[in-house]
Scaffold this motif. Structure first.
Motif, PDB file in Angstrom:
ATOM      1  N   ASP A  84      -2.132   2.547   7.613  1.00  0.00           N
ATOM      2  CA  ASP A  84      -0.794   3.023   6.763  1.00  0.00           C
ATOM      3  C   ASP A  84      -0.296   2.123   5.943  1.00  0.00           C
ATOM      4  OD1 ASP A  84       1.203   4.689   6.010  1.00  0.00           O
ATOM      5  OD2 ASP A  84       2.071   4.765   8.284  1.00  0.00           O
ATOM      6  N   VAL A  85      -0.934   1.954   4.683  1.00  0.00           N
ATOM      7  CA  VAL A  85      -0.471   0.906   3.719  1.00  0.00           C
ATOM      8  C   VAL A  85      -0.173   1.798   2.380  1.00  0.00           C
ATOM      9  CG1 VAL A  85      -1.711  -0.969   4.605  1.00  0.00           C
ATOM     10  CG2 VAL A  85      -2.985   0.806   3.262  1.00  0.00           C
ATOM     11  N   HIS A  86       0.651   1.267   1.462  1.00  0.00           N
ATOM     12  CA  HIS A  86       0.615   1.799   0.113  1.00  0.00           C
ATOM     13  C   HIS A  86      -0.527   1.652  -0.431  1.00  0.00           C
ATOM     14  CE1 HIS A  86       5.259   1.136   1.317  1.00  0.00           C
ATOM     15  NE2 HIS A  86       5.216   2.425   0.835  1.00  0.00           N
ATOM     16  N   THR A  87      -0.790   2.851  -1.393  1.00  0.00           N
ATOM     17  CA  THR A  87      -1.724   2.917  -2.292  1.00  0.00           C
ATOM     18  C   THR A  87      -1.444   4.063  -3.351  1.00  0.00           C
ATOM     19  OG1 THR A  87      -4.019   4.041  -2.231  1.00  0.00           O
ATOM     20  CG2 THR A  87      -2.411   5.241  -0.696  1.00  0.00           C
ATOM     21  N   LEU A  88      -2.418   3.670  -4.267  1.00  0.00           N
ATOM     22  CA  LEU A  88      -2.011   4.634  -5.690  1.00  0.00           C
ATOM     23  C   LEU A  88      -3.344   5.813  -5.760  1.00  0.00           C
ATOM     24  CD1 LEU A  88      -1.768   1.921  -8.277  1.00  0.00           C
ATOM     25  CD2 LEU A  88      -0.133   3.670  -7.803  1.00  0.00           C
ATOM     26  N   LYS A  89      -3.813   6.004  -4.583  1.00  0.00           N
ATOM     27  CA  LYS A  89      -4.896   6.759  -4.778  1.00  0.00           C
ATOM     28  C   LYS A  89      -4.541   8.359  -5.199  1.00  0.00           C
ATOM     29  CE  LYS A  89      -6.159   8.310  -0.349  1.00  0.00           C
ATOM     30  NZ  LYS A  89      -7.217   8.301   1.058  1.00  0.00           N
ATOM     31  N   ASN A  90      -3.291   8.670  -4.630  1.00  0.00           N
ATOM     32  CA  ASN A  90      -2.807   9.963  -4.871  1.00  0.00           C
ATOM     33  C   ASN A  90      -2.794  10.275  -6.297  1.00  0.00           C
ATOM     34  OD1 ASN A  90      -2.941  10.906  -2.182  1.00  0.00           O
ATOM     35  ND2 ASN A  90      -1.091   9.448  -2.025  1.00  0.00           N
ATOM     36  N   ARG A 303      -0.261  13.506  -1.385  1.00  0.00           N
ATOM     37  CA  ARG A 303      -0.888  13.956  -2.659  1.00  0.00           C
ATOM     38  C   ARG A 303       0.228  15.108  -3.275  1.00  0.00           C
ATOM     39  NH1 ARG A 303      -6.734  16.265  -2.748  1.00  0.00           N
ATOM     40  NH2 ARG A 303      -7.528  13.994  -2.153  1.00  0.00           N
ATOM     41  N   GLY A 304       0.518  15.951  -2.399  1.00  0.00           N
ATOM     42  CA  GLY A 304       1.441  16.896  -3.017  1.00  0.00           C
ATOM     43  C   GLY A 304       2.539  16.204  -3.425  1.00  0.00           C
TER      44      GLY A 304
END
Lengths: 335, 361
Positions: A84-90, A303-304
């Motif tokens: 549960d880490v921050h990501t830019l993948k969305n 993602r939403g």
């Protein structure tokens, strides 16, 4: 979650900062302060109510959504775990699509996004063309009773639920609908070839435009109504044709109202969900529908959230640049 | 270019209300003509009809001999100056003045040149780039005149344009308007409820009441020889004595009033027995008994000093006091409130007119 809770003290600090900024300079000449004017009970009520509304109903959920948009879509047991880490993948997904896809960009979603913005601009423009004459007529031409009657005629359709109105448009624009029946009956169309207004998105544009007519009429009306009628007569007396009166006198005066109406219609159209769902053609998709699907079909809330946030920010940027282009201030709109 | 304006039996009705009733007159080329009357008398309606915002219900308006029926305000050779001026607040002074030229397709350079010319005519050179809101009341006034003159109208229509100004500026603008009118030489039609304005500026005045033109004439004519009781009471101060004609001969008549018999001129040829009003101006009255019988006695109510004049108020037959205006040469000082004294007047300075409605005070 814990970071979101950290936001709260930050907001409080920001609130205090704002309070200090807006504070009357010491010794300034002026009326009694906010509390003295309204009394302690009402002042406290106003502060608490407005604060509650702004913070709890608007700011916090939006911030929560922003935080959400930078996270992995994890099942409940894994939340708070090492993944549960921050990501830019969305955001990356919106631009480039799934990893390993054969396309350079996520054309499907980007096209829907662009189409939503362009179509919202068109709806805004169409609403303006439709509402400006109406607002001008009610504000400057109609007298007393008839202007009230026109307002009532504009208002009453909006007592009907939005979804029902959209379905009514389906009935009007369907292949076997009212419009086609009339056109065929008048011999304009051959009986075997009705126009599919739904597939051509005519119904969608008409429905969206109709849905936000009031959002356009009222700001326009307010702005035009405050124009001194003598100015119109003076321009006419100096030899001006009607279009130049509007271009040089009425529209410059009504610019804040025009801007405010256009911003509202654009924002609402870009964020509309029910009307595109009901009136959109089989192949057409509104960006809000994509967002909806991420939440409820794909069960991918992060993602939403990212998609929704992109829509919000780009709408704001778009509106701000349009306002700069037309030299309108945010303060003017609020008048 | 200047043009005459003819109102040919013009009647204007709104639903069942007659705003203007059978106005029939001719305003000459280059004339400064005023419509004078209290508010609601129909004078603005006449002006709006000449400018083309209203069509007459009956009759016709001709400008320069040309019938104006069906010609819109943007096609008429008139320019209107509005009561509130209606300058365009979002345009610069020069753009305001040149608006009519912009409409006519003049180039930017031409517009600027013409605006500068007009700015110097109204004595506001170098004010072209200012916004209207940066101007004072009198300056706005002059810009409104320049904006109207820019389209080179044959007739300039002015709808009480001075009413928003303070007294001193108003008096200054009167002279200025008259000067501008002489310089440009076009017909000015001026609407006002202020008889001072009408009398000082105009070549001729039309006095209106309740939609009816009561009298048309030069300032001295209207002031010295009023045609109706309304004109006599509306234009300037006047003292009214109500009564019945007792005798009439040689252009004079004797009126039996509550103050006794009073004599005056009888321009309307009233016959004995007719109800009439005798009007005599405050400056026509003298304190003290005259050398003939044309005198009356009353009680002094007040004694008001107004610089060069002293106004002595005497108790009249109606609640309205009789006013005697005297030059402040010291003779009036003796008039103390409460005392009774005699006042008299020259019959040639009094006018007897048929009884009719008076102007409201």
């Amino acid at each position: 979650m814990s970071e979101t809770l950290l936001v709260l003290p930050a907001l409080l600090l920001a609130g205090f900062g704002l309070a200090i900024l807006l504070r009357r300079p010491a010794g300034a000449v002026g009326g009694p302060g906010f509390v003295e004017r309204n009394g302690a009970v009402i002042a406290a009520y106003l502060v608490v109510a407005v604060g509650f509304w702004v913070l709890l109903m608007i700011v916090l959920p939006q911030l929560y959504m922003v935080d959400f948009s930078f996270r992995n879509n994890l099942p409940l047991p894994k939340q708070g775990g090492p993944e549960d880490v921050h990501t830019l993948k969305n955001y990356r997904y919106l631009l480039f699509g799934p990893e390993g896809s054969d396309q350079a960009f996520n054309w499907l979603h980007l096209k829907v996004f662009a189409k939503t913005i362009v179509a919202s601009v068109l709806v805004t423009f169409f609403d303006f063309c439709l509402c400006y004459p109406i607002a001008y007529y009610i504000a400057q031409v109609a007298r007393g009773g008839s202007s009230r009657l026109l307002f009532v005629c504009l208002l009453i359709p909006f007592w009907v639920n939005e979804i029902l109105r959209a379905f009514a448009f389906r009935i009007i624009f369907g292949t076997s609908g009212v419009l086609n029946t009339v056109l065929i009956g008048m011999g304009i169309l051959p009986p075997d070839a009705p126009i599919d207004f739904l597939r051509a998105d005519v119904a969608l544009y008409a429905g969206l435009s109709y849905a936000y007519v009031l959002m356009m009429v009222f700001p326009l009306y307010n702005a035009i109504e405050s124009l001194d009628h003598n100015q119109i007569e003076a321009a006419r007396d100096l030899g001006s044709p009607w279009w130049r009166i509007h271009w040089r006198v009425v529209m410059p005066h009504a610019k804040p109202g025009i801007a405010s109406g256009c911003v509202m219609v654009f924002m609402l159209a870009a964020g509309a969900l029910a009307t595109p769902q009901i009136l959109g053609g089989p192949s057409s998709l509104w960006f809000t529908q994509v967002i909806y699907d991420q939440f409820f079909q794909g069960a991918n809330w992060p993602r939403g959230s990212a998609y929704a946030f992109v829509l919000l920010v780009s709408s704001i940027i778009f509106v701000m640049s349009a306002m700069r282009l037309f030299k309108v201030n945010l303060g003017d709109i609020a008048r | 270019m200047s043009a005459n304006v003819e109102l040919d039996h013009v009647t204007i009705r709104f639903a069942d209300f007659t705003a203007v009733d059978d106005a029939h007159l001719r305003i000459e080329e280059g004339e400064f003509f005023s419509f004078l009357g209290p508010s609601g008398c129909g004078k603005t309606t006449i002006l709006r009809t000449i400018s083309g915002f209203l069509e007459p219900t009956e009759g016709s308006v001709r400008i320069g001999g040309r019938d104006m029926a069906g010609v819109g305000p943007n096609k008429r050779p008139t320019a209107l100056i509005f009561q509130n001026l209606a300058l365009f607040p979002l345009m610069s002074v020069a753009d305001n003045i040149a608006f009519g030229l912009e409409v006519r397709g003049a180039s930017r350079a031409d517009r600027r040149r013409r605006a500068d010319e007009l700015l110097s005519l109204i004595a506001l050179p170098n004010h072209g780039d200012k916004m209207v809101s940066a101007l004072s009341g009198g300056q706005k006034q002059r810009v409104a005149i320049a904006r109207a003159l820019a389209v080179e109208p044959e007739v300039l229509l002015l709808d009480e344009p001075l009413s928003a100004l303070d007294l001193r500026l108003r008096q200054h603008m009167r002279t200025e308007l008259r000067t501008i009118q002489r310089r440009v030489g076009i017909t000015f039609i001026y609407i006002t409820h202020d008889q001072g304005e009408a009398l000082t500026m105009s070549d001729r005045v039309a006095v209106m009441s309740n939609g009816v033109i009561q009298q048309v004439g030069s300032g001295p004519e209207v002031y010295n020889n009023p045609a109706t009781a309304f004109v006599a009471s509306f234009v300037g101060e006047n003292n009214a004595f109500f009564g019945k004609v007792a005798r009439a001969e040689n252009g004079h008549a004797m009126l039996e009033t509550s103050f006794g018999p009073l004599r005056g001129r009888n321009p309307k040829g009233l016959k004995p027995g007719e109800e009439a009003i005798l009007f005599v101006r405050p400056e026509g009255l003298l304190l003290g008994a005259g050398n003939d019988a044309n005198q009356f006695e009353s009680e002094i109510l007040a004694n008001e000093l107004e610089g060069s004049m002293v106004h002595v108020r005497l108790a009249g037959a109606t609640p309205k006091a009789i006013t005697v205006s005297l030059t402040n040469d010291g003779s009036a000082v003796a008039a103390r409130p409460g005392a009774r004294l005699k006042a008299s007047f020259d019959p040639d300075r009094a006018t007897i007119l048929p009884k009719g409605p008076l102007a409201d005070e």
